[in-house]
Design an enzyme around this catalytic site. Structure first.
Site, short mmCIF file in Angstrom:
data_model
loop_
_atom_site.label_atom_id
_atom_site.label_comp_id
_atom_site.label_asym_id
_atom_site.label_seq_id
_atom_site.Cartn_x
_atom_site.Cartn_y
_atom_site.Cartn_z
N GLU A 2 24.77 -29.25 36.37
CA GLU A 2 24.73 -30.10 35.18
C GLU A 2 24.23 -29.35 33.94
OE1 GLU A 2 25.46 -33.47 32.99
OE2 GLU A 2 26.03 -32.97 35.06
N ASP A 45 43.70 -6.44 14.58
CA ASP A 45 43.88 -7.62 15.42
C ASP A 45 43.78 -8.90 14.61
OD1 ASP A 45 44.22 -6.31 17.78
OD2 ASP A 45 42.12 -6.39 18.37
N ARG A 50 36.21 -3.95 24.11
CA ARG A 50 37.38 -3.34 23.47
C ARG A 50 37.08 -2.86 22.05
NH1 ARG A 50 40.68 -6.21 20.32
NH2 ARG A 50 42.57 -5.40 21.29
N PRO A 77 28.15 -25.09 26.87
CA PRO A 77 28.99 -25.87 25.96
C PRO A 77 28.31 -26.20 24.64
CG PRO A 77 29.05 -26.78 28.18
CD PRO A 77 27.96 -25.77 28.15
#
Length: 246
Positions: free
Chosen positions: A116, A169, A154, A89
């Protein structure tokens, strides 16, 4: 490209990696992958990969030993220096530019955490990149790694059927992609814009550019601040603003 993924749950990747575009890319030998359970590299008799944090606190922390040893074994086997990506994160928020950067590498190695967090020495002395797929917390890094791998593979040459697909895209041009339509031309009274059936390629491209700018302006104004628009684009955008304000 070769991709190694260090995870405590390798079975999570089977469905994703063995279907759709990723499976086709693997069959065409555009990339290969290996799932490594770093629990196999533990040196304690209980095969523990985590321990209590120094200083106290909630949760458990992944120990450095099994992860360091797993990475070192892979590097020795492959005789390469992989880009080592820590899914966490606290990492930089993932975007298309990062996907395009990683797609140029020959060897990627992902570390998927749980509990954690990681012992900080993994972050400081092992990882070359730290990536987050968004401002929220998952139970582990596996889902994030799947997202990154899919977006990277991709982009590899000849993976997608149409060479023009990836460059057009959303985010690849810095803008959101224009709307798409297919048959029938009239579905329950909802009609395809006439310009798309005109056969006039110049008008079609102009329409697509306008709609791409319109969609970006309406949904993601922050993207417009991050790219250099040419004079034509600025004029189109000014017209869009005037239409919405009038």
């Amino acid at each position: 490209m070769h991709i190694d993924i260090l995870t405590l749950f390798p079975e999570m990747f089977k469905g994703v990696f063995e279907t759709s575009i990723l499976n086709k890319a693997k069959e065409k030998e555009k990339f290969s992958y290996q799932l490594v359970n770093f629990r196999d590299y533990t040196e304690n008799k209980h095969n523990r990969v985590d321990d209590y944090p120094y200083g106290g606190g909630a949760g458990m922390v992944l120990s450095p030993q099994p992860i360091f040893d797993a990475v070192e074994a892979i590097k020795k086997e492959k005789q390469t220096k992989p880009r080592i990506i820590l899914m966490c994160p606290q990492g930089e928020t993932y975007n298309q530019k990062k996907a395009e950067e990683l797609a140029k590498e020959e060897h990627l190695l992902f570390i998927c955490g749980h509990y954690e967090g990681y012992d900080e020495r993994i972050r400081e002395h092992l990882a070359t990149d730290e990536i987050s797929i968004g401002d929220y917390v998952l139970t582990g890094g596996e889902l994030g790694a799947m997202v990154v791998v899919d977006s990277v593979v991709r982009l590899l040459p000849d993976v997608l059927g149409n060479k023009e697909s990836a460059p057009m895209d959303s985010f690849s041009t810095g803008l959101l992609e224009h709307p798409h339509y297919t048959r029938p031309a009239d579905f329950r009274g909802m009609k395809v814009p006439e310009v798309l059936m005109s056969g006039d390629h110049a008008k079609i491209e102009a329409w697509r550019k306008t709609e791409s700018l319109r969609r970006t302006y309406e949904r993601r104004k922050d993207l417009l601040e991050a790219i250099d628009l040419d004079e034509e684009d600025r004029n189109i955008l000014a017209n869009i603003k005037n239409q919405q304000e009038s």
